[in-house]
Design an enzyme around this catalytic site. Structure first.
Site, PDB file in Angstrom:
ATOM      1  N   HIS A  12       0.873  -1.197   0.000  1.00  0.00           N
ATOM      2  CA  HIS A  12       0.000   0.000   0.000  1.00  0.00           C
ATOM      3  C   HIS A  12       0.900   1.234   0.000  1.00  0.00           C
ATOM      4  O   HIS A  12       1.491   1.584   1.024  1.00  0.00           O
ATOM      5  CB  HIS A  12      -0.907   0.024   1.233  1.00  0.00           C
ATOM      6  CG  HIS A  12      -1.825   1.213   1.252  1.00  0.00           C
ATOM      7  ND1 HIS A  12      -3.102   1.145   1.758  1.00  0.00           N
ATOM      8  CD2 HIS A  12      -1.670   2.500   0.831  1.00  0.00           C
ATOM      9  CE1 HIS A  12      -3.686   2.328   1.645  1.00  0.00           C
ATOM     10  NE2 HIS A  12      -2.820   3.171   1.092  1.00  0.00           N
ATOM     11  N   HIS A  14       1.687   5.270  -2.241  1.00  0.00           N
ATOM     12  CA  HIS A  14       1.200   6.288  -3.182  1.00  0.00           C
ATOM     13  C   HIS A  14       2.385   6.833  -3.973  1.00  0.00           C
ATOM     14  O   HIS A  14       3.301   7.403  -3.387  1.00  0.00           O
ATOM     15  CB  HIS A  14       0.520   7.438  -2.421  1.00  0.00           C
ATOM     16  CG  HIS A  14      -0.694   6.992  -1.662  1.00  0.00           C
ATOM     17  ND1 HIS A  14      -1.968   7.089  -2.171  1.00  0.00           N
ATOM     18  CD2 HIS A  14      -0.824   6.410  -0.439  1.00  0.00           C
ATOM     19  CE1 HIS A  14      -2.829   6.595  -1.295  1.00  0.00           C
ATOM     20  NE2 HIS A  14      -2.168   6.178  -0.228  1.00  0.00           N
ATOM     21  N   LYS A 106     -10.079  -0.726  -5.042  1.00  0.00           N
ATOM     22  CA  LYS A 106      -9.926   0.055  -3.813  1.00  0.00           C
ATOM     23  C   LYS A 106     -11.234   0.748  -3.451  1.00  0.00           C
ATOM     24  O   LYS A 106     -11.827   1.449  -4.269  1.00  0.00           O
ATOM     25  CB  LYS A 106      -8.827   1.100  -4.024  1.00  0.00           C
ATOM     26  CG  LYS A 106      -8.671   2.101  -2.886  1.00  0.00           C
ATOM     27  CD  LYS A 106      -8.035   1.494  -1.649  1.00  0.00           C
ATOM     28  CE  LYS A 106      -8.019   2.494  -0.501  1.00  0.00           C
ATOM     29  NZ  LYS A 106      -6.815   2.497   0.277  1.00  0.00           N
ATOM     30  N   HIS A 144     -10.335   1.135   2.638  1.00  0.00           N
ATOM     31  CA  HIS A 144     -10.057   2.201   3.602  1.00  0.00           C
ATOM     32  C   HIS A 144     -11.227   2.174   4.584  1.00  0.00           C
ATOM     33  O   HIS A 144     -12.305   2.680   4.298  1.00  0.00           O
ATOM     34  CB  HIS A 144      -9.945   3.564   2.907  1.00  0.00           C
ATOM     35  CG  HIS A 144      -9.605   4.669   3.856  1.00  0.00           C
ATOM     36  ND1 HIS A 144      -8.459   5.436   3.757  1.00  0.00           N
ATOM     37  CD2 HIS A 144     -10.249   5.124   4.962  1.00  0.00           C
ATOM     38  CE1 HIS A 144      -8.422   6.311   4.749  1.00  0.00           C
ATOM     39  NE2 HIS A 144      -9.509   6.152   5.486  1.00  0.00           N
ATOM     40  N   HIS A 187      -4.235  -0.277   6.257  1.00  0.00           N
ATOM     41  CA  HIS A 187      -3.727   0.613   7.317  1.00  0.00           C
ATOM     42  C   HIS A 187      -4.615   0.638   8.561  1.00  0.00           C
ATOM     43  O   HIS A 187      -5.111   1.681   8.960  1.00  0.00           O
ATOM     44  CB  HIS A 187      -3.493   2.042   6.793  1.00  0.00           C
ATOM     45  CG  HIS A 187      -4.597   2.605   5.940  1.00  0.00           C
ATOM     46  ND1 HIS A 187      -5.912   2.613   6.324  1.00  0.00           N
ATOM     47  CD2 HIS A 187      -4.556   3.184   4.711  1.00  0.00           C
ATOM     48  CE1 HIS A 187      -6.636   3.166   5.368  1.00  0.00           C
ATOM     49  NE2 HIS A 187      -5.837   3.511   4.381  1.00  0.00           N
ATOM     50  N   ASP A 260       1.471   2.910   3.381  1.00  0.00           N
ATOM     51  CA  ASP A 260       0.634   4.095   3.104  1.00  0.00           C
ATOM     52  C   ASP A 260       1.507   5.338   2.976  1.00  0.00           C
ATOM     53  O   ASP A 260       1.052   6.452   3.265  1.00  0.00           O
ATOM     54  CB  ASP A 260      -0.449   4.300   4.172  1.00  0.00           C
ATOM     55  CG  ASP A 260      -1.597   5.166   3.651  1.00  0.00           C
ATOM     56  OD1 ASP A 260      -1.647   5.411   2.434  1.00  0.00           O
ATOM     57  OD2 ASP A 260      -2.432   5.589   4.463  1.00  0.00           O
TER      58      ASP A 260
HETATM   59  O1  DOR Z   1      -3.236   9.594   5.122  1.00  0.00           O
HETATM   60  C1  DOR Z   1      -3.637   9.237   4.033  1.00  0.00           C
HETATM   61  N1  DOR Z   1      -3.070   9.703   2.899  1.00  0.00           N
HETATM   62  N2  DOR Z   1      -4.658   8.386   3.974  1.00  0.00           N
HETATM   63  C2  DOR Z   1      -5.253   8.083   2.818  1.00  0.00           C
HETATM   64  O2  DOR Z   1      -6.206   7.356   2.833  1.00  0.00           O
HETATM   65  C3  DOR Z   1      -4.791   8.696   1.551  1.00  0.00           C
HETATM   66  C4  DOR Z   1      -3.393   9.134   1.641  1.00  0.00           C
HETATM   67  C5  DOR Z   1      -2.977  10.078   0.508  1.00  0.00           C
HETATM   68  O3  DOR Z   1      -3.288   9.784  -0.639  1.00  0.00           O
HETATM   69  O4  DOR Z   1      -2.350  11.088   0.794  1.00  0.00           O
HETATM   70 ZN    ZN Z   2      -3.237   5.147   1.241  1.00  0.00          ZN
END
Ligand code: DOR
Ligand code: ZN
Length: 364
Positions: A12, A14, A106, A144, A187, A260
């Protein structure tokens, strides 16, 4: 002390979009990462399976190609889940699974977190054709798990919060309606969620971030360390203890690494704060520190096995791909965390400013 571990998978993370992607991917490669599940809450979202990138959406195919060009082509595994929106259909799931491009979807609570405005409510998904198609095809649902649209007092107080409400009110209904659906509870942050996953069938697993194993709400509020602000928000000591217990229980197969890691070049604005902690470059070190804080002796064979299962082995086995046959090494010695400079601007990683230096370093 030196640990030799199979390269790990961040199930997980980004990587966003645009010129900074390459910096984020590199930070992952630099920390012994063999592959990743890259979240689809990009701008625009990844809400189709095939086809070229359009102004309002990427496809898994087009976003994966961009990630590949940004350096992710060397990963052993790259999973991009499909963002479930009102436009998602059962036909997309069947066709996507048949091509092999669609491995996961997701669920985002609408307006519940960063770039989640395209999500549809869990109540509208439960019992519907999209989840049934996923169940039929063995497509994993990444969740989530927070109840959305709660009032301030219901969102979080000492007794309950958006996550505990989701795991007590929505998840039992989801499992009852879709008993074969493979689910990753993303998470997780609370004792309620950890116990839910532990007691659920074997096809329900969970990722846990370094920050939720290390920190509590007190760490965030003391000094308002807003680079520790993520969603779900860090919780209380009993929650952290339950997460630590979940990951350090001998023989556990359900809990695995998913950082995350979520880069934000602008965290705080005049009237709000973007949710997301960045741990690119230092996640295995932070996980190791959390295991030690939980009482695991990483110099022992048993401790190393526990750690390897969480970091490198359980995730691949849950997702159904082979663990890496390559290895990386970590040494118990202090290392520095520094700002990550990217074309989009600097990113502040944890544990910078948290009064806790990294006590491990990656040897490569
Ligand atoms: O803290 C987070 N940041 N939680 C999420 O669900 C998305 C993520 C983000 O994309 O910045
Ligand atoms: Zn995330």
């Amino acid at each position: 002390m030196t640990l030799t571990l199979p390269k790990w998978f961040d199930l997980h993370t980004h990587f966003r979009q645009g010129p900074a992607m390459a910096s984020y991917v590199k930070a992952h490669l630099d920390m012994g990462c063999a592959g990743a599940l890259a979240m689809p809450n990009t701008q625009p979202p990844v809400s189709r399976v095939t086809g070229t990138a359009l102004a309002d959406s990427w496809s898994i195919q087009s976003y994966s190609a961009d990630l590949g060009a940004a350096g992710a082509d060397v990963f052993e595994q790259l999973i991009v889940p499909l963002y479930l929106t009102r436009q998602t259909t059962a036909e997309m799931i069947h066709a996507g699974a048949a091509t092999g491009l669609l491995r996961a979807c997701k669920y985002y609570p609408p307006h519940g977190t960063t770039n989640s405005e395209h999500g549809m409510p869990m109540d509208d998904l439960i019992g519907g054709p999209v989840l049934s198609a996923m169940e039929e095809n063995g497509t994993i649902l990444c969740i989530h798990g927070e109840q959305h649209a709660l009032s301030g007092p219901d969102y979080i107080d000492a007794q309950q919060n958006a996550e505990t409400r989701f795991y007590t009110e929505r998840m039992p209904r989801l499992l009852a309606a879709h008993p074969k659906l493979r689910i990753v509870c993303e998470h997780i942050t609370t004792r309620t969620a950890a116990e839910f996953v532990t007691n659920a069938p074997a096809h329900v697993g969970a990722t846990i971030t370094p920050q939720h194993l290390l920190y509590t709400l007190g760490h965030l509020i003391q000094g308002l360390k807003y680079h520790l602000y993520c969603l779900p928000i860090v919780k209380f000591q009993e929650d952290r203890a339950a997460l630590r217990k979940a990951v350090t229980t001998l023989g556990q197969t359900k809990f695995f690494a998913g950082t995350d890691s979520a880069p934000h070049t602008t965290k705080a604005t005049a009237c709000g704060c973007a949710a997301g902690c960045f741990t690119g470059g230092c996640a295995p070190q932070l996980y190791a520190m959390a295991f030690e804080e939980a009482g695991t002796d990483l110099s022992s064979a048993e401790g190393q096995s526990l750690f390897a299962h969480f970091l490198s082995l359980n995730g691949p086995s849950f997702y159904g791909f082979p663990a890496s046959t390559q290895h990386f090494q970590m040494e118990k010695s202090p290392s520095q965390t520094t700002l990550l400079e990217t074309p989009a601007g600097p990113i502040t990683p944890l544990p910078l400013g948290m009064g806790l230096e990294l006590t491990w370093r990656i040897l490569g």
